[in-house]
Design an enzyme around this catalytic site. Sequence first.
Site, short mmCIF file in Angstrom:
data_model
loop_
_atom_site.label_atom_id
_atom_site.label_comp_id
_atom_site.label_asym_id
_atom_site.label_seq_id
_atom_site.Cartn_x
_atom_site.Cartn_y
_atom_site.Cartn_z
N HIS A 474 -19.84 -148.52 -58.45
CA HIS A 474 -19.66 -149.62 -59.41
C HIS A 474 -19.41 -150.99 -58.77
O HIS A 474 -19.61 -152.02 -59.41
CB HIS A 474 -18.49 -149.29 -60.34
CG HIS A 474 -18.61 -149.89 -61.70
ND1 HIS A 474 -19.30 -151.06 -61.96
CD2 HIS A 474 -18.14 -149.49 -62.91
CE1 HIS A 474 -19.23 -151.35 -63.25
NE2 HIS A 474 -18.54 -150.41 -63.84
N TYR A 589 -11.01 -151.81 -75.05
CA TYR A 589 -11.85 -152.55 -74.09
C TYR A 589 -13.31 -152.31 -74.43
O TYR A 589 -13.75 -151.16 -74.50
CB TYR A 589 -11.55 -152.06 -72.68
CG TYR A 589 -12.34 -152.70 -71.56
CD1 TYR A 589 -11.75 -153.61 -70.70
CD2 TYR A 589 -13.68 -152.37 -71.34
CE1 TYR A 589 -12.46 -154.17 -69.64
CE2 TYR A 589 -14.40 -152.94 -70.31
CZ TYR A 589 -13.79 -153.84 -69.46
OH TYR A 589 -14.50 -154.40 -68.44
N THR A 602 -18.50 -159.25 -65.63
CA THR A 602 -18.19 -158.79 -66.98
C THR A 602 -17.00 -159.54 -67.56
O THR A 602 -16.26 -160.22 -66.85
CB THR A 602 -17.86 -157.28 -67.00
OG1 THR A 602 -16.74 -157.04 -66.15
CG2 THR A 602 -19.05 -156.46 -66.54
#
Length: 773
Positions: A474, A589, A602
């Site tokens: 990630h 979230y 993000t």
Amino acid sequence: MAEAHSAAALSFSLTHDGVSVSYDQELLRDFWHGYVRGIKRRMGRFNNHFRAGMFPANPLTLAVVVGLISIFSAIGIDVSFGVVPFLQNYVLYYVFGDGLIGRTISLLLASALIWFALVQMIRLSLKMLLCYKGWMYEQPGKPISSPTKLWLGILAVISKCGPALHSFQGALPHLPVPSLDETVKKHLRSMKPILSEKEFKELEVHSDRFRLGVGRRLQRYLTLKSFLSINYMTDWWEEFVYNRQRSPIMINSNYYGFDTLNDCPTTVQAARAANITWAALQFRRKVERQEISPFSIAPRTKVPFCTMQYERLFNSCRLPGEECDRFAQWDDAKHVAVFYNGVWFKVPVHNGKRLLDACELQAQFDEIIKSDPKPTEGEEHVAVLTAGERKPWALARKEFFSTGVNKTSLRAIERAAFCVILDDEEVFYDPEDHTKLDAWAHNLLHGKAYNRWFDKSFNIIISKNARFGINTEHSWGDAAVTAHFVEFVLLKDVVFEGYDETGNTKGEVKVKMTPERLKWHITEPLQKQIDTSLSVANALIADVEMALLPWNEFGKGLVKKLKCSPDAFMQMTLQLTYFRNQNKFSLTYEASMTRLFREGRTETVRSCTVESCDFVRSMLDPKTSRDERVRLLRIACEKHQDQYRDAMTGRGMDRHLFSLYIIKRYLEEESPFFDAIFPPTYLLSTSQTPLNQCDDEAEMKHLSPDKKLKLVSAGGGFGPVADAGYGVSYVISGENHITFHISSKRSAPNTSSAGFKADLIKSLREMQTLFVE
């Protein structure tokens, strides 16, 4: 082995007739082809960066400027603002005199300088144009405002200039620092649904003191950082959220993506692996040549997004550190790392002249499978080091992988284009038995812990029955880029490349390459660390629970009839489900992107709002009418959309608060406000998988809707973010299809993925009643 070949390629010996030179023509020819390829790649990159840097201008415009200035100069009119006479009389006169050569060079230099200045003015204007975000707030179904019409028209003209992947990078605006007062106000409102009246009043006091006190100082430092950096948040986000985390990245950070749930195009594992690998390399080539579109398909237009993450997808790896990991990327990789039956291989994908065809890749995969390799003691579990704690892996890497065969093999994996895993398990999708899909999700999320190299940017996973999946690290980038990549790969594999009648790849093998088995030296201390990492990884695997729900009763087609955003509708459904499951509201979230700005990553959309809570209560109150529920739903959805728009346009609050918190830690300031709110605990973490990112591909424009539907995957998912919370990912993959991925920890007494799934089904059916008149 490579050093031995080099020595054999060229050798000298002293004889009675003098010095004798012997050489291997074929090997030297390979060296020459490698050198030429390197030169071509560097020239290609320079050309691509030059064209991207002057977009929307091009070399033809330079020729036009030269021609115009030359023509006017010939008839005695100076349109160069005095640049040509200055260069001719005060610079080049001392070298070339006042002859034709000096005048010609003056014209060329002046034309280039003027053209460059014009290009910079155009680029600055383009940057100002892209700062406009009013188009995001236009209401669907209503007339578009005049400024937005003008903006769309200009952007449409620019989009016809043939932009390359990075054409807009230099023109994208920097992420703005939000107003401190606005951020504190938004945060306070987001906490109201989950705090008691007393807790909320205490937070109000802390918020006001922070806003009027230390927050002002932190804001000034952050503003200064924003002036001195391309993106004030991204470097800190990558360092503190990803690279400084010492817990395992398997499950906790890495995420997965699915194959299409339609029939598999082949059952031959080697063939599917070859086609997918070939398609992935085609995508890499398009990235290198900047042939990927820089636009995101928006409802009203094509909007340029930051494309930085595409460059990091290939030839890259996360490297462990004792305190902080780091991201590493190499210029080129002519091989992929392949794992089969406990053994790692280095598989060439380029012969020095060209990329190998799919059939030539299959020949190598076939060779690996038919050889039926047997791992030596300890060899099978080497990769589990990437699944365990980060610091022990960093120490082991430094101690045991810095010399000898371990170093050579490790470099081969870390510097590969990517990893291909030839799995020994079969996976299935059965509409009547979703437990098989759950098992498939588990396989993609963590496998057996030792049969994935979790540090690599991504692992392509091919099951024994030829189903495809991906496991992605990630830190280098976000799911939108991975989703685009997977969509492209499926397009090439399923629709355009295909398989022959026997399920094998098409084509004729013209170049035969041989895979190289990687060797390891496993000492007793190293084996102990491997065993420790395996124990940690197995505990994580045993604790995670996945539950998938493919939903076919309705999709976005029906949702639009309520005049609601499909994404907002799904978020309200999840709010209803979470309250039903936990009997309370919690911070939620939802990932949003900030790629409208340069190097954007993000932002958080807090889906649990005062408005969403009102809607959920109405759904649980049998006395509330359908009309009232629909009214509250639309209000909640509109609030959610406003938050999403704010997040995408740089007006979100979470990344702003995160950056202020980092500065607070650097300055060692005291802050009761941050003590009360940081870190936020999101007990419901959600994400939507984007689709249709290949619509700009020329091949896609000629596909029928049925063929496009075959490409739609089941999206992807991730592990639970909080110990006592849920992770929910979903993909709205058609007018009548949605797939949900639910994760939680078995050790948490309050969560159950299977239970959440059952509640979600109930909520979806209750939401469906809102459509009925």
